[in-house]
Design an enzyme around this catalytic site. Sequence first.
Site, PDB file in Angstrom:
ATOM      1  N   GLN A  98      -1.262   2.324  -5.821  1.00 46.77           N
ATOM      2  CA  GLN A  98      -2.679   2.493  -5.487  1.00 46.77           C
ATOM      3  C   GLN A  98      -3.598   1.997  -6.598  1.00 46.77           C
ATOM      4  OE1 GLN A  98      -3.078   6.640  -4.415  1.00 46.77           O
ATOM      5  NE2 GLN A  98      -2.771   6.226  -2.246  1.00 46.77           N
ATOM      6  N   TYR A 150      -3.445  -1.365   7.741  1.00 42.37           N
ATOM      7  CA  TYR A 150      -4.418  -2.112   8.533  1.00 42.37           C
ATOM      8  C   TYR A 150      -4.208  -1.832  10.013  1.00 42.37           C
ATOM      9  CZ  TYR A 150      -5.675  -4.925   4.468  1.00 42.37           C
ATOM     10  OH  TYR A 150      -6.109  -5.344   3.247  1.00 42.37           O
ATOM     11  N   ASP A 180      -4.218  -1.890  -6.530  1.00 43.72           N
ATOM     12  CA  ASP A 180      -4.652  -2.458  -5.253  1.00 43.72           C
ATOM     13  C   ASP A 180      -6.046  -3.076  -5.348  1.00 43.72           C
ATOM     14  OD1 ASP A 180      -5.240  -3.055  -2.649  1.00 43.72           O
ATOM     15  OD2 ASP A 180      -4.867  -1.044  -1.848  1.00 43.72           O
ATOM     16  N   SER A 234      -8.435  -2.613  -2.165  1.00 42.42           N
ATOM     17  CA  SER A 234      -9.139  -1.336  -2.056  1.00 42.42           C
ATOM     18  C   SER A 234     -10.279  -1.239  -3.052  1.00 42.42           C
ATOM     19  CB  SER A 234      -8.157  -0.173  -2.269  1.00 42.42           C
ATOM     20  OG  SER A 234      -7.259  -0.075  -1.192  1.00 42.42           O
ATOM     21  N   ARG A 288       0.855  -1.194   0.000  1.00 44.81           N
ATOM     22  CA  ARG A 288       0.000   0.000   0.000  1.00 44.81           C
ATOM     23  C   ARG A 288       0.887   1.238   0.000  1.00 44.81           C
ATOM     24  NH1 ARG A 288      -5.746  -1.234   3.037  1.00 44.81           N
ATOM     25  NH2 ARG A 288      -6.557  -2.366   1.239  1.00 44.81           N
TER      26      ARG A 288
END
Length: 373
Positions: free
Chosen positions: A126, A229, A129, A132, A121
């Site tokens: 991005q 996380y 991902d 996400s 991450r």
Amino acid sequence: MKIAILKEQAAGERRVAGTPETVKKFIALGASVAVEAGAGATASIADDAYAAAGASVGDRAATLAGADILLGVQGPDPASLGGAAAGAWIVAGLNPFGERARVDAYAAGGYEALAMEFMPRITRAQSMDILSSQSNLSGYKAVLDAAAEYDRAFPMMMTAAGTVSAAKCFVMGVGVAGLQAIATARRLGAQVSATDVRAATKEQIESLGAKAIFVEKVAGIEGEGTGGYATEMSDEYKAAQAELVSSHIAKQDIVITTALIPGRPAPRLISDAQIASMKPGSVIVDLAVEQGGNVEGAVAGEVVVRHGVKIVGHRNVPSRLAADTSALFSRNLYNFLSAFWDKEKNAPVLDEEIGNAIRLTRGGKVVNERLLG
């Protein structure tokens, strides 16, 4: 360079790892693309659309024959991959912790397995991902699932016959899914509150117009764990949070839980006693049910009733919005491979930062530190 888009074999999986949009983009890079017949049917994509985009469409054997890169949503059965090129890449969501035997089989078969959920991450990754992109729509769908089970309206309504009160919705866990759940519940007119163990999320909650419910007297997590996380909390914090949540949850109509810790069972957020304190007809949606569940009594794949409260435990929530989640997942895969595409070699060449993070197997061995540790 031949890229194969495989039809998903997992029960209930409706997504597909490539769309006509990404097929065109891969061909523009210089690759050829083969699509297994029927791969996109459950995501509302016909074989003709793939053919029109320039892909060859055929059975699994033809699709795999000589393929250098195999794209999937979930990891394909190693026994079903005969005919692929030696050392072929498997690029998919591979559930490395939950399907370790399958990872070992990939290694034994000589494949280079790349787990997209291990994508770091970091800013430049991005757009690659999958967690996400899929969680975003899961958070949205969780609210719609709650609304479907809740036998009242979400917004406040002023009518000639009297006023209908707004539903009270509480979101537990404010990652990508939680933030989208907050926004969606707000759009539907609910009174929304949310909580998380990470202090940094308080501002995010309030920026969406929701009320932040936080433990004030005991320190939570000031920063974030690996990959953004949350990490495991102290017993003191857990006790303080349970007390706070218990008093708040009893007043809620809708609760949505989203908390996950990678590689570990989902943390238990709601006890049976807390469920019993809620009003009959209330609804809880547990988005972590497949990892053990945030809610005591939640059952994967079922909607159960405890103490008059419905607990929704749908499996594979992203698959319930297959057309959109497939489009986003497919773009994640394209963004990943195209970022490393070497025009001279007409193939992707990974760097160490991302390559080492997501590579599970290579040269007949499991090589990922997270699995070896």
